[in-house]
Write an enzyme that holds these catalytic residues in place. Structure first.
Site, PDB file in Angstrom:
ATOM      1  N   ASP A 153      49.584  44.608  39.874  1.00  0.00           N
ATOM      2  CA  ASP A 153      48.444  44.239  39.023  1.00  0.00           C
ATOM      3  C   ASP A 153      47.777  45.495  38.471  1.00  0.00           C
ATOM      4  O   ASP A 153      47.224  46.291  39.233  1.00  0.00           O
ATOM      5  CB  ASP A 153      47.423  43.444  39.860  1.00  0.00           C
ATOM      6  N   TYR A 180      42.113  50.523  34.196  1.00  0.00           N
ATOM      7  CA  TYR A 180      42.436  51.354  35.366  1.00  0.00           C
ATOM      8  C   TYR A 180      43.059  52.689  34.977  1.00  0.00           C
ATOM      9  O   TYR A 180      43.242  53.560  35.829  1.00  0.00           O
ATOM     10  CB  TYR A 180      43.371  50.621  36.344  1.00  0.00           C
ATOM     11  N   LYS A 187      45.725  43.624  31.736  1.00  0.00           N
ATOM     12  CA  LYS A 187      44.535  42.891  31.247  1.00  0.00           C
ATOM     13  C   LYS A 187      43.945  43.596  30.049  1.00  0.00           C
ATOM     14  O   LYS A 187      43.962  44.827  29.987  1.00  0.00           O
ATOM     15  CB  LYS A 187      43.459  42.830  32.343  1.00  0.00           C
ATOM     16  N   HIS A 247      40.213  40.329  30.794  1.00  0.00           N
ATOM     17  CA  HIS A 247      39.601  40.937  31.988  1.00  0.00           C
ATOM     18  C   HIS A 247      38.226  40.338  32.304  1.00  0.00           C
ATOM     19  O   HIS A 247      37.914  40.052  33.470  1.00  0.00           O
ATOM     20  CB  HIS A 247      39.491  42.452  31.773  1.00  0.00           C
TER      21      HIS A 247
HETATM   22  N1  LIG Z   1      40.013  41.370  37.466  1.00  0.00           N
HETATM   23  C1  LIG Z   1      39.052  42.126  37.927  1.00  0.00           C
HETATM   24  O1  LIG Z   1      37.937  42.186  37.387  1.00  0.00           O
HETATM   25  C2  LIG Z   1      39.306  42.944  39.162  1.00  0.00           C
HETATM   26  C3  LIG Z   1      38.221  43.542  39.834  1.00  0.00           C
HETATM   27  C4  LIG Z   1      38.494  44.263  40.993  1.00  0.00           C
HETATM   28  C5  LIG Z   1      39.807  44.361  41.455  1.00  0.00           C
HETATM   29  N2  LIG Z   1      40.823  43.802  40.764  1.00  0.00           N
HETATM   30  C6  LIG Z   1      42.242  43.917  41.215  1.00  0.00           C
HETATM   31  O2  LIG Z   1      42.314  43.544  42.567  1.00  0.00           O
HETATM   32  C7  LIG Z   1      42.863  44.609  43.334  1.00  0.00           C
HETATM   33  C8  LIG Z   1      42.307  44.632  44.734  1.00  0.00           C
HETATM   34  O3  LIG Z   1      40.902  44.810  44.732  1.00  0.00           O
HETATM   35  P1  LIG Z   1      40.193  46.165  45.157  1.00  0.00           P
HETATM   36  O4  LIG Z   1      41.120  47.286  44.919  1.00  0.00           O
HETATM   37  O5  LIG Z   1      38.868  46.194  44.502  1.00  0.00           O
HETATM   38  O6  LIG Z   1      39.876  45.984  46.685  1.00  0.00           O
HETATM   39  P2  LIG Z   1      40.656  45.457  47.994  1.00  0.00           P
HETATM   40  O7  LIG Z   1      42.112  45.338  47.754  1.00  0.00           O
HETATM   41  O8  LIG Z   1      39.897  44.290  48.466  1.00  0.00           O
HETATM   42  O9  LIG Z   1      40.341  46.642  49.018  1.00  0.00           O
HETATM   43  C9  LIG Z   1      40.811  47.933  48.807  1.00  0.00           C
HETATM   44  C10 LIG Z   1      40.130  48.829  49.844  1.00  0.00           C
HETATM   45  O10 LIG Z   1      40.510  48.414  51.147  1.00  0.00           O
HETATM   46  C11 LIG Z   1      41.140  49.509  51.840  1.00  0.00           C
HETATM   47  N3  LIG Z   1      42.263  48.957  52.598  1.00  0.00           N
HETATM   48  C12 LIG Z   1      43.413  48.423  52.124  1.00  0.00           C
HETATM   49  N4  LIG Z   1      44.185  47.961  53.127  1.00  0.00           N
HETATM   50  C13 LIG Z   1      43.515  48.220  54.265  1.00  0.00           C
HETATM   51  C14 LIG Z   1      43.796  47.987  55.641  1.00  0.00           C
HETATM   52  N5  LIG Z   1      44.921  47.373  56.023  1.00  0.00           N
HETATM   53  N6  LIG Z   1      42.887  48.390  56.558  1.00  0.00           N
HETATM   54  C15 LIG Z   1      41.734  49.005  56.189  1.00  0.00           C
HETATM   55  N7  LIG Z   1      41.400  49.262  54.895  1.00  0.00           N
HETATM   56  C16 LIG Z   1      42.291  48.862  53.946  1.00  0.00           C
HETATM   57  C17 LIG Z   1      41.600  50.452  50.751  1.00  0.00           C
HETATM   58  O11 LIG Z   1      41.628  51.779  51.245  1.00  0.00           O
HETATM   59  P3  LIG Z   1      43.013  52.629  51.218  1.00  0.00           P
HETATM   60  O12 LIG Z   1      43.430  52.697  49.774  1.00  0.00           O
HETATM   61  O13 LIG Z   1      42.603  53.944  51.795  1.00  0.00           O
HETATM   62  O14 LIG Z   1      43.983  51.875  52.073  1.00  0.00           O
HETATM   63  C18 LIG Z   1      40.497  50.284  49.706  1.00  0.00           C
HETATM   64  O15 LIG Z   1      39.371  51.042  50.032  1.00  0.00           O
HETATM   65  C19 LIG Z   1      42.484  45.842  42.492  1.00  0.00           C
HETATM   66  O16 LIG Z   1      43.181  47.001  42.904  1.00  0.00           O
HETATM   67  C20 LIG Z   1      42.784  45.340  41.125  1.00  0.00           C
HETATM   68  O17 LIG Z   1      44.168  45.360  40.879  1.00  0.00           O
HETATM   69  C21 LIG Z   1      40.599  43.061  39.636  1.00  0.00           C
END
Ligand SMILES: NC(=O)c1ccc[n+]([C@@H]2O[C@H](COP(=O)([O-])OP(=O)(O)OC[C@H]3O[C@@H](n4cnc5c(N)ncnc54)[C@H](OP(=O)(O)O)[C@@H]3O)[C@@H](O)[C@H]2O)c1
Length: 275
Positions: A48, A53, A78, A111
């Protein structure tokens, strides 16, 4: 419920979307590219990304370096707010294709529902879909009122709605609405963007961690797929990338699913689309 890392859901147009993939927000540079390559090695088959990004090129590099064929990796991008509107969206899409070094996308999303623009943006996505440049189209950060508006003007219904969704933000009404309308719910920030993972000291989580011998992250992710959603956890850390994929060898009981539902506190790690 039996799921594997290769499980898919069928979207309204019969195209299959993997239930598990890698989020790439903040994955940039060489380290980001290595993380994407690592995920592909571990077995992730959905990536994704988004224009916002600023990493479509490194996603493209990772795709070039992997032995996994293009047609086995589901790529989402997006259109960002500043590119919305009919013709700007068509241009933004072409730029994304070129940055990624691919000739089609698997899924293209709006988005954010930018007022006054998103309907024209949707018509551009419909054109891209009709022309066969993208296998599925959808939206992100659309709540029920946005979806109702969209369903009124759309000639092609959205196949996916990507929203923030985890036990601390359990949007049951949107999940039920999407399921009723045949829209796949894709959960972003399924690990609360990392904020609540440190709450593993919470006695509630500890009990589940002990019972299932899984981490808080793994329990949160498994809860989400058992609700029938697609998940896209992000990590730059190879051991987290692997850990997040090890959620296909246990099942959360019905009682514990309800217990996790009760964690909801309307916690947004990102902007609230209803605000
Ligand atoms: N459409 C939208 O508006 C929107 C908004 C936000 C996000 N997104 C998408 O959704 C994806 C995921 O959301 P996100 O990146 O915001 O947050 P997330 O996946 O909920 O969390 C990522 C965070 O959790 C940590 N983490 C990951 N695995 C872990 C584990 N097993 N144990 C402990 N910590 C862990 C990561 O640190 P490390 O990297 O150090 O592991 C990072 O700080 C994004 O990357 C993006 O592709 C879309």
């Amino acid at each position: 419920m039996t799921f594997t890392i290769n499980s898919t859901l069928e979207m309204a147009n019969s195209v299959k979307i993997p239930i598990f993939g890698l989020g790439t927000y903040l994955l940039t540079g060489n380290q980001g590219q290595k993380a994407i390559e690592c995920a592909l090695k571990v077995g992730y088959r959905l990536i994704d990304t988004a224009t916002l990004y600023n990493n479509e090129k490194i996603v493209g590099n990772a795709l070039k370096n992997t032995k996994v064929p293009r047609d086995q990796v589901f790529i989402t991008s997006k259109v960002w707010n500043s590119d919305q509107g009919y013709s700007r969206t068509l241009n933004a899409f072409n730029k994304s294709l070129s940055n990624l070094g691919v000739d089609f996308l698997d899924l293209y999303l709006i988005h954010w529902p930018v007022e006054g623009k998103w309907k024209d943006t949707w018509h551009a996505l419909e054109e891209l879909y009709i022309k066969g440049k993208v296998r599925a189209i959808g939206v992100s950060n659309f709540y029920i009122s946005h979806l109702e508006e969209l369903l009124k003007i759309a000639s092609i219904k959205p196949m996916v709605n990507q929203i923030e969704f985890h036990p601390f933000l359990y949007k049951k009404d949107i999940l039920e609405y999407c399921q009723e309308k045949g829209i796949v719910l894709e959960s972003y920030a399924p690990l609360t963007h990392g904020y609540k993972i440190n709450d593993i000291k919470s006695p509630q989580f500890l009990q589940l961690i002990e019972k299932y011998n899984k981490s808080a992250a793994q329990i949160m992710l498994r809860w989400n797929i058992q609700l029938g959603n697609v998940i896209i956890p992000k990590s730059i850390n190879p051991s987290h990338i692997k850990e997040n994929a090890e959620i296909f060898d246990f099942t959360i009981s019905v009682d514990d699913m309800h217990y996790l539902d009760s964690f909801n506190e309307d916690f947004h790690s990102d902007w609230d689309p209803s605000d």
